[in-house]
Design a protein around this motif. Structure first.
Motif, PDB file in Angstrom:
ATOM      1  N   THR A  53       0.845  -1.192   0.000  1.00  0.00           N
ATOM      2  CA  THR A  53       0.000   0.000   0.000  1.00  0.00           C
ATOM      3  C   THR A  53       0.883   1.246   0.000  1.00  0.00           C
ATOM      4  O   THR A  53       2.118   1.136  -0.012  1.00  0.00           O
ATOM      5  CB  THR A  53      -0.951  -0.011   1.211  1.00  0.00           C
ATOM      6  N   LYS A  54       0.268   2.398   0.033  1.00  0.00           N
ATOM      7  CA  LYS A  54       1.049   3.642   0.091  1.00  0.00           C
ATOM      8  C   LYS A  54       1.851   3.668   1.397  1.00  0.00           C
ATOM      9  O   LYS A  54       1.293   3.387   2.473  1.00  0.00           O
ATOM     10  CB  LYS A  54       0.111   4.846   0.052  1.00  0.00           C
ATOM     11  N   SER A  55       3.110   4.005   1.298  1.00  0.00           N
ATOM     12  CA  SER A  55       3.948   4.002   2.494  1.00  0.00           C
ATOM     13  C   SER A  55       5.035   5.066   2.374  1.00  0.00           C
ATOM     14  O   SER A  55       5.351   5.526   1.281  1.00  0.00           O
ATOM     15  CB  SER A  55       4.595   2.632   2.702  1.00  0.00           C
ATOM     16  N   VAL A  56       5.568   5.436   3.525  1.00  0.00           N
ATOM     17  CA  VAL A  56       6.711   6.350   3.567  1.00  0.00           C
ATOM     18  C   VAL A  56       7.787   5.682   4.404  1.00  0.00           C
ATOM     19  O   VAL A  56       7.512   5.211   5.522  1.00  0.00           O
ATOM     20  CB  VAL A  56       6.333   7.713   4.197  1.00  0.00           C
ATOM     21  N   VAL A  57       8.989   5.601   3.863  1.00  0.00           N
ATOM     22  CA  VAL A  57      10.120   5.004   4.577  1.00  0.00           C
ATOM     23  C   VAL A  57      11.031   6.143   5.024  1.00  0.00           C
ATOM     24  O   VAL A  57      11.389   7.010   4.226  1.00  0.00           O
ATOM     25  CB  VAL A  57      10.894   4.040   3.651  1.00  0.00           C
ATOM     26  N   PHE A  58      11.368   6.140   6.308  1.00  0.00           N
ATOM     27  CA  PHE A  58      12.176   7.231   6.857  1.00  0.00           C
ATOM     28  C   PHE A  58      13.634   6.797   7.021  1.00  0.00           C
ATOM     29  O   PHE A  58      13.932   5.605   7.109  1.00  0.00           O
ATOM     30  CB  PHE A  58      11.601   7.677   8.211  1.00  0.00           C
ATOM     31  N   ASP A  59      14.514   7.794   7.118  1.00  0.00           N
ATOM     32  CA  ASP A  59      15.941   7.499   7.296  1.00  0.00           C
ATOM     33  C   ASP A  59      16.195   6.690   8.568  1.00  0.00           C
ATOM     34  O   ASP A  59      17.166   5.945   8.647  1.00  0.00           O
ATOM     35  CB  ASP A  59      16.754   8.811   7.357  1.00  0.00           C
ATOM     36  N   GLY A  61      14.648   4.220   9.608  1.00  0.00           N
ATOM     37  CA  GLY A  61      14.280   2.810   9.430  1.00  0.00           C
ATOM     38  C   GLY A  61      12.814   2.549   9.721  1.00  0.00           C
ATOM     39  O   GLY A  61      12.280   1.487   9.398  1.00  0.00           O
ATOM     40  N   PHE A  62      12.145   3.520  10.360  1.00  0.00           N
ATOM     41  CA  PHE A  62      10.696   3.393  10.569  1.00  0.00           C
ATOM     42  C   PHE A  62       9.968   3.527   9.230  1.00  0.00           C
ATOM     43  O   PHE A  62      10.464   4.174   8.301  1.00  0.00           O
ATOM     44  CB  PHE A  62      10.186   4.461  11.542  1.00  0.00           C
ATOM     45  N   GLU A  63       8.785   2.909   9.163  1.00  0.00           N
ATOM     46  CA  GLU A  63       7.936   3.057   7.978  1.00  0.00           C
ATOM     47  C   GLU A  63       6.512   3.344   8.431  1.00  0.00           C
ATOM     48  O   GLU A  63       6.076   2.828   9.453  1.00  0.00           O
ATOM     49  CB  GLU A  63       7.919   1.759   7.142  1.00  0.00           C
ATOM     50  N   SER A  64       5.815   4.150   7.673  1.00  0.00           N
ATOM     51  CA  SER A  64       4.406   4.412   7.950  1.00  0.00           C
ATOM     52  C   SER A  64       3.596   3.981   6.728  1.00  0.00           C
ATOM     53  O   SER A  64       3.885   4.430   5.616  1.00  0.00           O
ATOM     54  CB  SER A  64       4.214   5.901   8.257  1.00  0.00           C
ATOM     55  N   TRP A  65       2.638   3.090   6.943  1.00  0.00           N
ATOM     56  CA  TRP A  65       1.804   2.585   5.853  1.00  0.00           C
ATOM     57  C   TRP A  65       0.368   3.040   6.072  1.00  0.00           C
ATOM     58  O   TRP A  65      -0.102   3.107   7.207  1.00  0.00           O
ATOM     59  CB  TRP A  65       1.807   1.054   5.827  1.00  0.00           C
ATOM     60  N   VAL A  66      -0.328   3.315   4.978  1.00  0.00           N
ATOM     61  CA  VAL A  66      -1.736   3.713   5.125  1.00  0.00           C
ATOM     62  C   VAL A  66      -2.620   2.865   4.205  1.00  0.00           C
ATOM     63  O   VAL A  66      -2.310   2.699   3.024  1.00  0.00           O
ATOM     64  CB  VAL A  66      -1.929   5.234   4.865  1.00  0.00           C
ATOM     65  N   TYR A  67      -3.661   2.289   4.797  1.00  0.00           N
ATOM     66  CA  TYR A  67      -4.689   1.568   4.034  1.00  0.00           C
ATOM     67  C   TYR A  67      -5.962   2.400   4.039  1.00  0.00           C
ATOM     68  O   TYR A  67      -6.212   3.163   4.982  1.00  0.00           O
ATOM     69  CB  TYR A  67      -4.971   0.193   4.663  1.00  0.00           C
ATOM     70  N   LEU A  82       2.406   1.864  11.921  1.00  0.00           N
ATOM     71  CA  LEU A  82       3.812   2.242  12.089  1.00  0.00           C
ATOM     72  C   LEU A  82       4.638   0.972  12.275  1.00  0.00           C
ATOM     73  O   LEU A  82       4.327   0.135  13.135  1.00  0.00           O
ATOM     74  CB  LEU A  82       3.966   3.158  13.316  1.00  0.00           C
ATOM     75  N   ILE A  83       5.664   0.833  11.454  1.00  0.00           N
ATOM     76  CA  ILE A  83       6.539  -0.348  11.511  1.00  0.00           C
ATOM     77  C   ILE A  83       7.928   0.110  11.946  1.00  0.00           C
ATOM     78  O   ILE A  83       8.472   1.070  11.379  1.00  0.00           O
ATOM     79  CB  ILE A  83       6.614  -1.016  10.120  1.00  0.00           C
ATOM     80  N   ASN A  84       8.499  -0.567  12.961  1.00  0.00           N
ATOM     81  CA  ASN A  84       9.810  -0.131  13.447  1.00  0.00           C
ATOM     82  C   ASN A  84      10.935  -0.714  12.587  1.00  0.00           C
ATOM     83  O   ASN A  84      10.681  -1.537  11.692  1.00  0.00           O
ATOM     84  CB  ASN A  84       9.962  -0.459  14.945  1.00  0.00           C
ATOM     85  N   PRO A  85      12.180  -0.300  12.829  1.00  0.00           N
ATOM     86  CA  PRO A  85      13.280  -0.766  11.972  1.00  0.00           C
ATOM     87  C   PRO A  85      13.466  -2.286  12.019  1.00  0.00           C
ATOM     88  O   PRO A  85      14.050  -2.862  11.099  1.00  0.00           O
ATOM     89  CB  PRO A  85      14.504  -0.046  12.549  1.00  0.00           C
ATOM     90  N   ALA A  86      12.969  -2.944  13.073  1.00  0.00           N
ATOM     91  CA  ALA A  86      13.072  -4.404  13.157  1.00  0.00           C
ATOM     92  C   ALA A  86      11.977  -5.095  12.335  1.00  0.00           C
ATOM     93  O   ALA A  86      11.937  -6.331  12.254  1.00  0.00           O
ATOM     94  CB  ALA A  86      12.990  -4.843  14.618  1.00  0.00           C
ATOM     95  N   GLY A  87      11.086  -4.324  11.747  1.00  0.00           N
ATOM     96  CA  GLY A  87      10.044  -4.916  10.906  1.00  0.00           C
ATOM     97  C   GLY A  87       8.805  -5.347  11.666  1.00  0.00           C
ATOM     98  O   GLY A  87       8.039  -6.179  11.185  1.00  0.00           O
ATOM     99  N   VAL A  88       8.590  -4.789  12.847  1.00  0.00           N
ATOM    100  CA  VAL A  88       7.425  -5.145  13.665  1.00  0.00           C
ATOM    101  C   VAL A  88       6.502  -3.923  13.784  1.00  0.00           C
ATOM    102  O   VAL A  88       6.972  -2.795  13.994  1.00  0.00           O
ATOM    103  CB  VAL A  88       7.866  -5.605  15.077  1.00  0.00           C
TER     104      VAL A  88
ATOM    105  N   ARG B 196       9.754  15.920  17.508  1.00  0.00           N
ATOM    106  CA  ARG B 196      10.220  14.533  17.317  1.00  0.00           C
ATOM    107  C   ARG B 196       9.379  13.884  16.223  1.00  0.00           C
ATOM    108  O   ARG B 196       8.340  14.435  15.832  1.00  0.00           O
ATOM    109  CB  ARG B 196      10.075  13.762  18.627  1.00  0.00           C
ATOM    110  N   PRO B 197       9.807  12.701  15.729  1.00  0.00           N
ATOM    111  CA  PRO B 197       9.028  12.027  14.680  1.00  0.00           C
ATOM    112  C   PRO B 197       7.578  11.781  15.111  1.00  0.00           C
ATOM    113  O   PRO B 197       7.313  11.327  16.222  1.00  0.00           O
ATOM    114  CB  PRO B 197       9.787  10.712  14.488  1.00  0.00           C
ATOM    115  N   ILE B 198       6.653  12.075  14.211  1.00  0.00           N
ATOM    116  CA  ILE B 198       5.229  12.027  14.552  1.00  0.00           C
ATOM    117  C   ILE B 198       4.538  10.811  13.923  1.00  0.00           C
ATOM    118  O   ILE B 198       4.878  10.385  12.820  1.00  0.00           O
ATOM    119  CB  ILE B 198       4.492  13.308  14.092  1.00  0.00           C
ATOM    120  N   PHE B 199       3.552  10.319  14.652  1.00  0.00           N
ATOM    121  CA  PHE B 199       2.693   9.258  14.120  1.00  0.00           C
ATOM    122  C   PHE B 199       1.314   9.814  13.770  1.00  0.00           C
ATOM    123  O   PHE B 199       0.671   9.366  12.829  1.00  0.00           O
ATOM    124  CB  PHE B 199       2.572   8.132  15.147  1.00  0.00           C
ATOM    125  N   ALA B 200       0.863  10.789  14.539  1.00  0.00           N
ATOM    126  CA  ALA B 200      -0.444  11.401  14.280  1.00  0.00           C
ATOM    127  C   ALA B 200      -0.435  12.840  14.787  1.00  0.00           C
ATOM    128  O   ALA B 200       0.296  13.181  15.720  1.00  0.00           O
ATOM    129  CB  ALA B 200      -1.553  10.619  14.973  1.00  0.00           C
TER     130      ALA B 200
END
Lengths: 100, 265
Positions: A53-59, A61-67, A82-88, B196-200
């Motif tokens: 899906t649409k996602s943003v990957v940050f420097d 290592g976090f990723e934010s996905w939106v459905y 929100l997905i952390n750098p470990a993929g969880v 800081r980095p934001i989620f919402a």
């Protein structure tokens, strides 16, 4: 006739085709809310269950996905993961439809 | 970028429609002498003072907040510790104290104004970005006030602080955008940065509470690596958001609340 052609041209230029769905894969909200568990669900599981899906990957290592979840009347709820750098998955949130 | 391209096309179209007096009168090309060029990312002291004057005129939006300016990182390698700042004219050089959070108050100096001085930091100009910083004291932790942010936009644009363009386009961009255009339109695209980095991000005004849509976070979430080099959100993408400062249905006292990606360290 010329007037009609002019109006059609204007419509094409201005985008009269109606509001498109917001970017992101469309998945039923209850499936997302039941199937995505912070602290447990992994990125691989998310991908397997609901697809990319649409996602943003940050420097960082976090990723934010939106459905997008259809909510009737051409409206969509947002389900953000929100997905952390470990993929969880560490956090989820739902934004109800019909807000500006 | 599309909006910039529109502006460039508009400007070129206008220029194309102009007569050519330089050649028409004498048959010889006119000579234009350029005395000096300023790096488009250097900050003009006169413009920053104009920003301060706008703050005074419009401070009803943030009646209890002081005005500061702030330096923020733009390049991944910039060291944001120990930055020094000065106002530099032809004959005048005024040191500006920089606080630990890299914020500062710009002093007023008539000589610097007359000499069209520049505000210079001891870092490469493209390594940092600048913003107005207007914060009402006593707000709950993890919140901002919408009226403060509205005024930040107006002061920041008036002061010429934002440099989101490639150098080629920046002067055209500045010529065609006013604080009213940028801060009063949903397409103004004035970027804000959370601590800081934001989620919402949520807005709260009395009983009315709304969460910003995903498209208002992370500079719209549409930036490619190539786009990012022209965005001053380059290294702060996870802190970046748009606020509905143009929407008068949200009063100035609206609280903007942040939910961060991670709990406070």
């Amino acid at each position: 006739m010329k007037l009609l052609a002019f109006i059609v041209s204007l419509c094409l230029l201005a985008g009269c085709a109606g509001t498109p769905a917001p970017p992101g894969a469309q998945v039923a909200l209850d499936r997302l809310q039941q199937g995505v568990v912070p602290g447990t669900t992994t990125k691989a599981q998310l991908l397997a269950a609901f697809g990319p899906t649409k996602s943003v990957v940050f420097d960082s290592g976090f990723e934010s996905w939106v459905y997008q979840s259809p909510a009737g009347g051409g409206q969509f709820s947002e389900f953000v993961v929100l997905i952390n750098p470990a993929g969880v998955v560490t956090k989820t949130r739902t934004r109800p439809a019909a807000l500006p | 970028m599309a909006r910039q391209a529109d502006r460039v096309i508009l400007l070129l179209a206008c220029l194309a429609g102009l007569p050519a007096p330089a050649l028409a009168q004498s048959g010889q090309p006119a000579t234009v002498t350029v005395q000096s060029t300023r790096d488009p990312v250097d900050k003009s002291y006169r413009k920053m003072i104009r920003g301060m004057e706008r703050f005074e005129r419009e401070r009803a939006m943030a009646p209890n907040a002081p005005l500061r300016f702030q330096l923020l990182p733009r390049s991944p390698t910039v060291d944001m510790r120990g930055i020094t700042l000065r106002v530099a004219g032809n004959t005048v050089s005024v040191s500006v104290p920089v606080a630990e959070d890299n914020s500062f108050v710009l002093p007023r100096n008539e000589t610097a104004l007359r000499e069209d001085a520049a505000v210079l930091a001891n870092r490469k100009t493209t390594s940092m970005t600048w913003r107005a910083l207007i914060v009402t004291p006593g707000l709950p932790p993890g919140t901002r006030r919408l009226g403060d942010m509205r005024l930040e936009c107006r002061v920041g644009v008036e002061a010429g602080l934002v440099s989101n363009s490639s150098p080629l386009f920046s002067w055209i961009n500045e010529a065609l955008t006013s604080p009213e255009q940028v801060c009063g339109s949903p397409n103004g695209n004035y970027l804000y940065f959370a601590e800081r980095p934001i989620f919402a991000v949520r807005l709260r005004a009395g009983e009315r509470v709304e969460t910003l849509p995903f498209r208002m976070l992370y500079a719209g979430g549409e930036q490619s690596k190539t786009d990012l080099q022209y965005c001053d959100c380059q290294v702060m993408l996870d802190r970046t958001f748009y606020a509905p400062i143009w929407d008068a249905s949200w009063p100035d006292d609206t609280l903007v609340e942040f939910e961060y990606m991670e709990d406070a360290p």
